[in-house]
Every structure is written in structure tokens, then in C-alpha cells.
Scaffold this active site. Structure first.
Site, PDB file in Angstrom:
ATOM      1  CB  SER A  13     -13.567  -5.169   8.316  1.00  0.00           C
ATOM      2  OG  SER A  13     -13.715  -3.780   8.240  1.00  0.00           O
ATOM      3  CG  LEU A  14     -12.204  -3.142  14.093  1.00  0.00           C
ATOM      4  CD1 LEU A  14     -11.286  -2.272  14.938  1.00  0.00           C
ATOM      5  CD2 LEU A  14     -13.023  -4.059  14.987  1.00  0.00           C
ATOM      6  CB  SER A  15     -14.873  -0.576   8.105  1.00  0.00           C
ATOM      7  OG  SER A  15     -13.520  -0.203   8.082  1.00  0.00           O
ATOM      8  CE  LYS A  38      -6.281   0.951   2.013  1.00  0.00           C
ATOM      9  NZ  LYS A  38      -5.617   1.441   3.195  1.00  0.00           N
ATOM     10  CB  THR A  75      -9.316  -2.349   2.906  1.00  0.00           C
ATOM     11  OG1 THR A  75      -8.182  -2.546   3.733  1.00  0.00           O
ATOM     12  CG2 THR A  75     -10.157  -3.609   2.874  1.00  0.00           C
ATOM     13  N   GLY A 103       8.581  -1.428   6.272  1.00  0.00           N
ATOM     14  CA  GLY A 103       7.723  -1.955   5.209  1.00  0.00           C
ATOM     15  C   GLY A 103       7.454  -0.904   4.155  1.00  0.00           C
ATOM     16  CE1 TYR A 108      -8.365  -2.530  12.340  1.00  0.00           C
ATOM     17  CE2 TYR A 108      -6.948  -1.012  11.171  1.00  0.00           C
ATOM     18  CZ  TYR A 108      -7.889  -2.004  11.157  1.00  0.00           C
ATOM     19  OH  TYR A 108      -8.342  -2.481   9.960  1.00  0.00           O
ATOM     20  CG  ASP A 133      -5.870   4.924   4.522  1.00  0.00           C
ATOM     21  OD1 ASP A 133      -6.843   4.764   5.290  1.00  0.00           O
ATOM     22  OD2 ASP A 133      -5.486   4.055   3.722  1.00  0.00           O
ATOM     23  N   GLY A 169       4.607  -0.964   1.641  1.00  0.00           N
ATOM     24  CA  GLY A 169       3.380  -1.346   0.944  1.00  0.00           C
ATOM     25  C   GLY A 169       2.507  -0.107   0.781  1.00  0.00           C
TER      26      GLY A 169
HETATM   27  P1  NAP Z   1       0.500  -3.998   2.190  1.00  0.00           P
HETATM   28  O1  NAP Z   1       0.262  -3.129   1.003  1.00  0.00           O
HETATM   29  O2  NAP Z   1       0.351  -5.451   2.048  1.00  0.00           O
HETATM   30  O3  NAP Z   1       1.973  -3.639   2.714  1.00  0.00           O
HETATM   31  C1  NAP Z   1       2.561  -4.202   3.841  1.00  0.00           C
HETATM   32  C2  NAP Z   1       4.081  -4.194   3.650  1.00  0.00           C
HETATM   33  O4  NAP Z   1       4.643  -4.746   4.825  1.00  0.00           O
HETATM   34  C3  NAP Z   1       4.562  -5.060   2.505  1.00  0.00           C
HETATM   35  O5  NAP Z   1       4.586  -4.359   1.286  1.00  0.00           O
HETATM   36  C4  NAP Z   1       5.944  -5.469   2.969  1.00  0.00           C
HETATM   37  O6  NAP Z   1       6.897  -4.475   2.660  1.00  0.00           O
HETATM   38  C5  NAP Z   1       5.780  -5.512   4.469  1.00  0.00           C
HETATM   39  N1  NAP Z   1       5.587  -6.889   4.902  1.00  0.00           N
HETATM   40  C6  NAP Z   1       4.516  -7.679   4.665  1.00  0.00           C
HETATM   41  N2  NAP Z   1       4.711  -8.891   5.208  1.00  0.00           N
HETATM   42  C7  NAP Z   1       5.929  -8.866   5.789  1.00  0.00           C
HETATM   43  C8  NAP Z   1       6.703  -9.817   6.503  1.00  0.00           C
HETATM   44  N3  NAP Z   1       6.239 -11.048   6.747  1.00  0.00           N
HETATM   45  N4  NAP Z   1       7.920  -9.453   6.959  1.00  0.00           N
HETATM   46  C9  NAP Z   1       8.400  -8.203   6.735  1.00  0.00           C
HETATM   47  N5  NAP Z   1       7.713  -7.264   6.053  1.00  0.00           N
HETATM   48  C10 NAP Z   1       6.495  -7.581   5.598  1.00  0.00           C
HETATM   49  O7  NAP Z   1      -0.469  -3.581   3.368  1.00  0.00           O
HETATM   50  P2  NAP Z   1      -0.904  -2.096   3.791  1.00  0.00           P
HETATM   51  O8  NAP Z   1      -2.190  -1.731   3.162  1.00  0.00           O
HETATM   52  O9  NAP Z   1       0.243  -1.214   3.601  1.00  0.00           O
HETATM   53  O10 NAP Z   1      -1.206  -2.320   5.348  1.00  0.00           O
HETATM   54  C11 NAP Z   1      -0.145  -2.596   6.223  1.00  0.00           C
HETATM   55  C12 NAP Z   1      -0.614  -2.568   7.658  1.00  0.00           C
HETATM   56  O11 NAP Z   1      -1.130  -1.277   7.983  1.00  0.00           O
HETATM   57  C13 NAP Z   1      -1.774  -3.541   7.943  1.00  0.00           C
HETATM   58  O12 NAP Z   1      -1.570  -4.088   9.219  1.00  0.00           O
HETATM   59  C14 NAP Z   1      -3.000  -2.657   7.922  1.00  0.00           C
HETATM   60  O13 NAP Z   1      -4.024  -3.166   8.740  1.00  0.00           O
HETATM   61  C15 NAP Z   1      -2.434  -1.376   8.512  1.00  0.00           C
HETATM   62  N6  NAP Z   1      -3.214  -0.212   8.078  1.00  0.00           N
HETATM   63  C16 NAP Z   1      -3.847   0.494   9.041  1.00  0.00           C
HETATM   64  C17 NAP Z   1      -4.596   1.604   8.698  1.00  0.00           C
HETATM   65  C18 NAP Z   1      -5.300   2.375   9.782  1.00  0.00           C
HETATM   66  O14 NAP Z   1      -6.235   3.099   9.470  1.00  0.00           O
HETATM   67  N7  NAP Z   1      -4.862   2.257  11.009  1.00  0.00           N
HETATM   68  C19 NAP Z   1      -4.688   2.019   7.367  1.00  0.00           C
HETATM   69  C20 NAP Z   1      -3.995   1.276   6.389  1.00  0.00           C
HETATM   70  C21 NAP Z   1      -3.261   0.144   6.768  1.00  0.00           C
HETATM   71  P3  NAP Z   1       8.293  -4.863   1.938  1.00  0.00           P
HETATM   72  O15 NAP Z   1       7.930  -5.849   0.871  1.00  0.00           O
HETATM   73  O16 NAP Z   1       8.761  -3.560   1.409  1.00  0.00           O
HETATM   74  O17 NAP Z   1       9.219  -5.444   2.963  1.00  0.00           O
END
Ligand code: NAP
Length: 473
Positions: A14-16, A64, A60, A122, A235, A100, A124
């Protein structure tokens, strides 16, 4: 001192903490920021800690949504999105926020969303924030590519209702829940359908392409031609394969760093009640943007096979300290050549020296040859590595050799030389050693950096020189 925490299941990268500590310093906020990595069955215990000891938290993956039932109040955005990444603890009550959303709005604020269509990859937690933002800003259509099209289609009808049933939380802002007709605007599609979709933006909310699997891309390069803008919430790395493909196809590309930094800014504003100025916020983001761009340049886009970085210099010049910090920043492996020799021979360096310096140098030569085969590794060498001609020949062929230049006076005043075999009986010998080796150090290095104090400066300088070389290519 105030205590803040980050809740999650995997937090080592984590970079936080770095972002929070940097901002606390700027605004003069005295608080710690601790990582709380735990399994789901411990969530309640950690939440109870917050209200009992007035501790704030960021949340995180994967908590969440799971924290919702434990909170006393939710702000309007957290309610609508159904996820919380920031908890403020006050007088035994817990308030939940979704910052977020703010991070995303800062990321996209210069783009007109209204009347445009988007493809979100996706479904999630983060996707829900993205979709809500697009709907709030009057996007025409939001296509959501998911592996579970039918399941999501069924669930979405009841999603908002379900949230209220599952949580005791009430909106303390008494916000009216905006009727956004989420169903009409969203269409769940399978990945096989995305070739038929076109629109303004394509947004990756999956973790595909995230470190360490940086070569992976969630879609084929052909998809990008139907879009103008690509946003990746990832990121780490700063330039994902997704963004590289999008850029090659002529799209404007944005990574997830701004979202990350601004969600932290907002969380800190909520916790402290301090409102940062726009210019302060800009400066904070600029700091991390330049820092992580530098790291990204050194590591390369999708290059998993970078040659090692060697660090040379006098004993006590800071080679091990720099090597450890640098490898952490770059997410490279770290080899301390003396430790490598000790584990290879099962003997202490001082014991090997009892067999004679030439015996040690023979082992050191072999060890350097072995270690130099490693990729994506920072190698801190022993101070005397340069006295062996074969080692000099090896280092002269390498392109990432950093020499730490530190004065003998600083070394003598700062370093315990008792465990340095050549210096422990006569520390002043450092001057002779310097005279013998300084020309070797200077001629073998590609970069020279001066250690005249802080380790942070040393690391920053090393990153700068390494990045400047990448720019020269
Ligand atoms: P999450 O709740 O686990 O959701 C990710 C979604 O991506 C899953 O629900 C799934 O959707 C899809 N997925 C996961 N593995 C996969 C695979 N192997 N192949 C295809 N689809 C896949 O995670 P999240 O909290 O949403 O975070 C997702 C990404 O966003 C992470 O990389 C996180 O670091 C980034 N993020 C960045 C910030 C920021 O501030 N920049 C903030 C939040 C999150 P389906 O099941 O619907 O296909």
C-alpha cells in the site's frame, strides 16, 4: 497523539502510509497511520477498537462493503454507492464516507461526461463508485463488462434496497437519495460483446495488469479504437499494459494515482476538519506524480527483466541502507553481498577473514558473479569489491552502478566499525582505503551520489539519476 489506520486483507504494497505521512507533515497534523491487515472474522474486533479508542480508519479491499453494518451513520455518497473507504470516529460513534468518489471526480473533472457513453470493465467495489459518478454526471449509457452478466442483471434491481436492509446506518446529512434510474442507464455485457461497443471512455476497474502481473491487459488492443479516453484505476504500475495499448491506439490516458492521492486528501480533511487549499492539493499530487513517474521510468513499462543495480562505495558509506530502501521503492529484490557470502559459506565475514583476506576475495568474486545474474535486484556490494580485477571487469560492463561518495570523517563519526574486519583495530585506516579505492569507485560507476546526511535524500537522488538515464534512451 491521534491514531489512524488502514483496514484491509493485503496491505504490504500500500502507498497510503507514505501519502498520509506526507500530508500530515504539510498540514501539521500529529497522527500515526498504521496498517491493520486482518481476516474477515476479525473485522468486528477491529471496528470495535475504532469507537472505543476514537481511532479513524481507511478501508480497502475486501472490507469496503463489509464495514457498512457496523457504522452509525453514512454520508449520502457512501449510501448511494454502497461502500465506505473512510471512517471517522467521534464520541464513540462511527461515520462512514466514500472519498474514492471525490478522488475520481478530481481525476475526471476536466472531462465532460454528460451525454457520453462509457465502457466499464469489471463490476466490483470501485466499479460501483465509477458508475455512480458517471450517472451523477449524466452519462448517456454505461456498459459494464463482467464475467457474471446474468447474476448482476438480477441483483441490480434490488441493490439499493438491499443496502438499507443490511445496515443500521442512517444518513446524518438526511440526504435525499437521488433517483438516478440506474437500471435504464446501465447495461451489463459479456467480454465477448465489447467489440460492438463504442463510446467516449473505457475504464478499467479490474485488478488485471496490477503489480506484479504487469503484462496482463483486461481487453485486446482492438477494443480501444472505439474510444477516446482510457482510465485505469490501477496506480501500480503507473503505466499499465491497458494504458500503453490505449495510448498506442491514440487515446488520452489517465492512471489511478490522482484518485488515490485525492481520496487520501479528502479522508484527512474529514478527519481533521482542516480544509486544504487548491494549491496545497495540487502540490501534494504533483509530488507523488513526479515521484511515481520516476519509479515507473526506472522499472520500465512491462519489462520484467531489468539488469541489477549495483551499489559500491567505502565501508559505512550507506550501501546497505540505500540498497534496502531502493529495492523497496522499486519493488526489486535486494542482495547484500556480505550476507549472501555468509549464507553461502555458513561463516561470518570476520571468520572468513581469519583465513586471510585473499581467501575472502576469492569467495567474494564468485558470489558477485552469481548475484549479478539476478534480474530486478539491487545489490549492495562490500567496500572492497573493487580491489579484485575480475570484479572490476564485471562491474565495468554493467550500466547501473551507483557509487555512494561519503566523507571519511562522516563515516568515522557515524558508523560502528567494530564489525568491519579491515577497520576495527585501526579505524583511521579508512583514509588509506579511500586513497586506494577512490579511482576505482569513480571509474566504475555510472552515477555518483553524495551521502552527506539523510537517507531520504540519498534514495531520492539515486532514483533521480537512474530515471535520468532512462530518459536518455
Ligand atoms: P474488487 O471489488 O475485487 O473488484 C474487481 C472486479 O474486477 C471484480 O469484481 C471482477 O468483476 C473483476 N475481476 C477481478 N478479477 C478478474 C479477472 N481475473 N478477470 C476479469 N475480471 C476480473 O476490487 P475493487 O476494490 O473494485 O478494485 C479494483 C481495482 O481498482 C484494483 O486494482 C484497485 O487497486 C483499484 N482501485 C483504485 C483506486 C484508486 O484510488 N486509484 C480506488 C479503488 C480501487 P466481475 O466479477 O464483474 O467480472
Amino acid at each position: 497523539m491521534k491514531k489512524n489506520m488502514l483496514f484491509g486483507s493485503t496491505l504490504s504494497h500500500s502507498l497510503s502510509p507514505e501519502i498520509h505521512k506526507y500530508i500530515y507533515n504539510i498540514i501539521g497534523y500529529e497522527s500515526t497511520y498504521e496498517l491493520a491487515e486482518f481476516r474477515e472474522n476479525e473485522l468486528q474486533k477491529y471496528i470495535e477498537k475504532l469507537s472505543k479508542f476514537d481511532i479513524n480508519a481507511n478501508v480497502t479491499i475486501p472490507y469496503k462493503e463489509k464495514v457498512l453494518p457496523y457504522l452509525d451513520f453514512l454520508d449520502e455518497k457512501a449510501q448511494r454507492i454502497g461502500s465506505v473507504n473512510t471512517i471517522k470516529s467521534e464520541n464513540g460513534k462511527l461515520f462512514g464516507y466514500n472519498t474514492d468518489y471525490y478522488g475520481l471526480s478530481e481525476t475526471l473533472k476536466h472531462y465532460n461526461i454528460s451525454g457520453k457513453s462509457f465502457l466499464v470493465l469489471g463490476y466490483g467495489g470501485a466499479a460501483k463508485t465509477v458508475i455512480q459518478y458517471l450517472i451523477d454526471n449524466n452519462a448517456e449509457r454505461v456498459f459494464v463488462a463482467t464475467r457474471k452478466k446474468e447474476l448482476h442483471k438480477k441483483l441490480i434491481d434490488n441493490e439499493q434496497t438491499k443496502l438499507y436492509e443490511n445496515t443500521q446506518a442512517k444518513s446524518y446529512e438526511n440526504a435525499q437519495i437521488k433517483e438516478c434510474n440506474i437500471n435504464e442507464k446501465i447495461e451489463f455485457i459479456s467480454y465477448s460483446d465489447i467489440y460492438n461497443i463504442s463510446g467516449f471512455g473505457i475504464i478499467n476497474t479490474t485488478p488485471i495488469g496490477m503489480h506484479p502481473n504487469i503484462r496482463n491487459c483486461p481487453v485486446s488492443p482492438y477494443v480501444f479504437k472505439n474510444f477516446k479516453l482510457a482510465l485505469d484505476l490501477i496506480y501500480m504500475p503507473i503505466r499499465t499494459s491497458f494504458l500503453i495499448c490505449a495510448e498506442n491506439a491514440g487515446l488520452t490516458v489517465i492512471n489511478g494515482l490522482k484518485m488515490l492521492v485525492y481520496q487520501a486528501i479528502k479522508a484527512i480533511e474529514i478527519w481533521t476538519g482542516i480544509e486544504m487549499t487548491i494549491s496545497q492539493k495540487n502540490d501534494i499530487f504533483a509530488h507523488f506524480d513526479s515521484k511515481f513517474s520516476v519509479i515507473s521510468k526506472i522499472k520500465g513499462d512491462s519489462d520484467l527483466t531489468k539488469d541489477p543495480i549495483f551499489i559500491i562505495g567505502l565501508p559505512g558509506s550507506g550501501k546497505t541502507t540505500l540498497g534496502k530502501s531502493l529495492s523497496k521503492k522499486l519493488d526489486f529484490n535486494f542482495i547484500d553481498l556480505d550476507d549472501y557470502i555468509e549464507s553461502k559459506t555458513n561463516m561470518k565475514i570476520s571468520e572468513i577473514f581469519l583465513l586471510g583476506e585473499s581467501e575472502f576475495r576469492k569467495i567474494e568474486k564468485l558470489s558477485l558473479q552469481e548475484a549479478s545474474m539476478a534480474k530486478n535486484t539491487v545489490i549492495s556490494t562490500g567496500g572492497g569489491v573493487v580491489v579484485t580485477p575480475e570484479n572490476r571487469e564485471l562491474l565495468s560492463k554493467k550500466s547501473n552502478v551507483i557509487y555512494i561518495d561519503r566523507s571519511c570523517e562522516d563515516i568515522l563519526s557515524d558508523v560502528n566499525l567494530q564489525d568491519r574486519p579491515l577497520l576495527k583495530d585501526n579505524p583511521n585506516r579508512i583514509y588509506e582505503i579511500y586513497k586506494e579505492r577512490k579511482d576505482y569507485y569513480s571509474s566504475l560507476c555510472n552515477y555518483k551520489i553524495v551521502n552527506d546526511g539523510s537517507i531520504n535524500d540519498l534514495v531520492e537522488n539515486a532514483l533521480k539519476v537512474l530515471a535520468s538515464k532512462e530518459e536518455d534512451y
